[in-house]
Design a protein around this motif. Structure first.
Motif, mmCIF file in Angstrom:
data_model
loop_
_atom_site.group_PDB
_atom_site.id
_atom_site.type_symbol
_atom_site.label_atom_id
_atom_site.label_comp_id
_atom_site.label_asym_id
_atom_site.label_seq_id
_atom_site.Cartn_x
_atom_site.Cartn_y
_atom_site.Cartn_z
ATOM 1 N N ASN A 141 0.128 62.230 36.178
ATOM 2 C CA ASN A 141 1.082 61.761 37.195
ATOM 3 C C ASN A 141 2.518 61.955 36.730
ATOM 4 O O ASN A 141 3.396 62.297 37.530
ATOM 5 C CB ASN A 141 0.829 60.286 37.503
ATOM 6 N N ALA A 184 -4.763 60.246 33.394
ATOM 7 C CA ALA A 184 -4.211 60.207 34.750
ATOM 8 C C ALA A 184 -2.732 59.868 34.722
ATOM 9 O O ALA A 184 -1.936 60.427 35.491
ATOM 10 C CB ALA A 184 -4.973 59.199 35.595
ATOM 11 N N VAL A 185 -2.333 58.933 33.826
ATOM 12 C CA VAL A 185 -0.924 58.578 33.712
ATOM 13 C C VAL A 185 -0.106 59.788 33.256
ATOM 14 O O VAL A 185 0.978 60.075 33.786
ATOM 15 C CB VAL A 185 -0.749 57.393 32.735
ATOM 16 N N LYS A 231 3.293 65.495 37.259
ATOM 17 C CA LYS A 231 3.508 65.758 38.691
ATOM 18 C C LYS A 231 4.899 65.306 39.122
ATOM 19 O O LYS A 231 5.611 66.030 39.838
ATOM 20 C CB LYS A 231 2.449 65.043 39.523
ATOM 21 N N GLN A 232 5.281 64.098 38.727
ATOM 22 C CA GLN A 232 6.600 63.592 39.112
ATOM 23 C C GLN A 232 7.712 64.456 38.531
ATOM 24 O O GLN A 232 8.710 64.754 39.207
ATOM 25 C CB GLN A 232 6.752 62.145 38.640
#
Length: 532
Positions: free
Chosen positions: A198, A194-195, A201-202
């Motif tokens: 993310n 998940a990290v 995504k960022q």
């Protein structure tokens, strides 16, 4: 108040959108680019997330298989504990499995394990179920059924851990000698996945925003290079339309914009030349009409005096000579009116007309005009009727010119009214006052209505003017109306009649919201009202 401000800002934005080509182009480009980046970025995020999950799931399943094989090996190597049976040995097996499995699964994110007895078994020896102290409640009945149904493979299920992190629970079937079938469950923490997702995504979000801003900036620069010359051309066109015929577009380079500038300037040169010629021709024509009219006044005055002398002595002439004297006097009077109208038209063409405004009661003015024209109407058999329902009748007008308009309209109605009634209606509202002259004569065809205000034009050229008109009355009336910032309009239907409506602002310079009289007219009001 906030709603009004919001609407005001929205209205300004809409006006800016409609008037600025540059703003529309940049906005549309940025919006479409943003949608494209959003769609592509979302696809990339979904693809990367699926790949990350699939890769991590494969690693976890491989680790779970190894843990399953290790646990099964420990159970297979276990031996009964002598005469006391296998109870003591079985109770120690879960601890042994935990000590062997957890250290090996930690590197892959393993956090907890559990050994559960498969339901429905009847073996006498039982190994008590066991689990690590931090084992979450994530094992569902569906997963257990899959583990029991397919003991040859490991089964997995995505779950949410106690702290909200994503996780994966993996189950497999193990066999414990003399104790039957058990289920081994391992829980893996996928928060690192998940990290990573993310972070992706960022990165895509920041990259997308930077790309959109870059596209917007590039579009702004490109559009500015194109719109700038167009804006200059538009401003130059407005100046040319305002009469600044010397304005030109700067010519730079050899590209399409420069070609447009050269073509525009060539057109402007041609227009300036033609307009200058036409203006000079018009000036000479106006001067000619004015000079001729003035020059004709002196001999015309002499002719009129001589004609008056002959007219006064007509009783002593023979009948044919007396009739000639009468015709001479009539035509000289008509000639004088024609010269006066030509001079008035020349003043309008030269823009040398000024109004003498004063508050005027339009009803009284109409009554005076009707009284002046009534003898002529009686001679033609037309009854004149004035209808004034009431209202704010005073207006700032040039009374002499409005009276002239009324006389022209009444004369036209008497000329073409075929002896039928003629109704003059006056009404007003808060912003305007209107005068309407309605006759029930022969009327006009649509093609004739469009030319009724042309100079010297007649609907029927073979029809003789019987009241001495010059053919300029309606044209002058139209100019008088425009000079008052008003409108002179006509409605006519062949065989039904004609109605002219003059609408004037109550105060010059203020807009006319609506005319107080209808066009076509409402005959029930015209014929049913009271005389003023």
């Amino acid at each position: 108040m906030k709603i009004l401000d919001w609407r005001s800002y929205l209205g300004r934005l809409v006006r800016f959108w409609r008037t600025s080509l540059q703003f529309r182009t940049v906005t549309i480009t940025v919006v479409l680019s943003g949608l494209a980046v959003l769609i592509i970025g979302s696809s990339i995020v979904v693809s990367i997330g699926n790949n990350l999950f699939a890769s991590r799931s494969n690693q976890v399943q491989d680790e779970a298989r190894s843990a399953h094989n290790l646990a099964q090996g420990i159970f297979d190597a276990a031996e009964p504990a002598g005469d006391q049976g296998p109870t003591v040995e079985l109770d120690s097996l879960p601890g042994t499995v935990r000590d062997k499995i957890l250290p090996s699964t930690t590197t892959q994110g393993g956090t907890a394990f559990a050994i559960l007895r498969t339901p429905g078994q009847t073996t006498s020896a039982i190994m008590q179920p066991a689990s690590s102290t931090n084992f979450p409640d994530v094992v569902t009945e569906a997963l257990r059924k899959r583990v029991v149904a397919d003991p040859q493979h490991v089964q997995f299920q995505s779950v949410t851990l106690t702290d909200g992190s994503p996780g994966l629970v993996v189950g497999s079937n193990v066999t414990v000698p003399s104790a039957g079938s058990y289920e081994l469950y391992l829980v893996y923490d996928l928060s690192q996945v998940a990290v990573t997702l993310n972070f992706v995504k960022q990165t895509l979000l920041l990259g997308g925003l930077a790309l959109i801003l870059l596209i917007g900036a590039v579009t702004y620069i490109v559009v500015r290079l194109v719109v700038g010359p167009i804006r200059v051309a538009a401003e130059t066109s407005e100046k040319l339309a305002a009469g600044q015929l010397e304005q030109r577009i700067p010519e730079k380079g050899d590209d399409v914009i420069a070609t447009l500038a050269r073509s525009f300037n060539g057109m402007a040169d041609s227009l300036q030349e033609q307009i200058t010629k036409l203006a000079e021709l018009s000036r000479l024509q106006q001067r000619f009409v004015s000079d001729v009219s003035h020059e004709l006044r002196t001999p015309l005055t002499t002719i009129r005096l001589a004609g008056d002398v002959l007219y006064d002595q007509r009783d002593s002439f023979e009948p044919s000579t007396a009739r000639t004297a009468e015709l001479l006097r009539t035509q000289v009077q008509r000639f004088e009116v024609l010269l006066a109208d030509l001079l008035e038209v020349s003043r309008y063409d030269a823009g040398a007309v000024e109004l003498e405004l004063e508050p005027t009661n339009l009803v009284r003015l109409v009554e005076d005009a009707v009284d002046t024209m009534r003898p002529l109407a009686d001679e033609r058999g037309s009854a004149l009727r004035v209808v004034a329902p009431g209202g704010y009748f005073e207006a700032e007008v040039d009374a002499r010119r409005i009276r002239r308009v009324l006389r022209n309209l009444l004369g036209n109605a008497i000329e073409h009214g075929e002896g039928r009634p003629i109704v003059v209606m006056v009404d007003s509202n808060a912003s305007a006052i209107a005068l309407a002259v309605r006759d029930y004569g022969i009327g006009m065809k649509p093609s004739e209505v469009s030319r009724v205000f042309d100079r010297f034009w007649r609907a029927d050229p073979s029809r003789q003017r019987t009241i001495g008109g010059t053919g300029l009355g309606l044209a002058i009336s139209l100019e008088d109306a425009a000079l008052h910032d008003g409108r002179l309009e006509v409605w006519s239907e062949f065989g039904v009649g004609t109605c002219f409506r003059l609408t004037l602002p109550r105060e010059r310079g203020k807009p006319i919201v609506s005319s107080p009289l209808d066009l076509p007219p409402d005959d029930s009001i015209h014929l049913g009202g009271e005389d003023a």
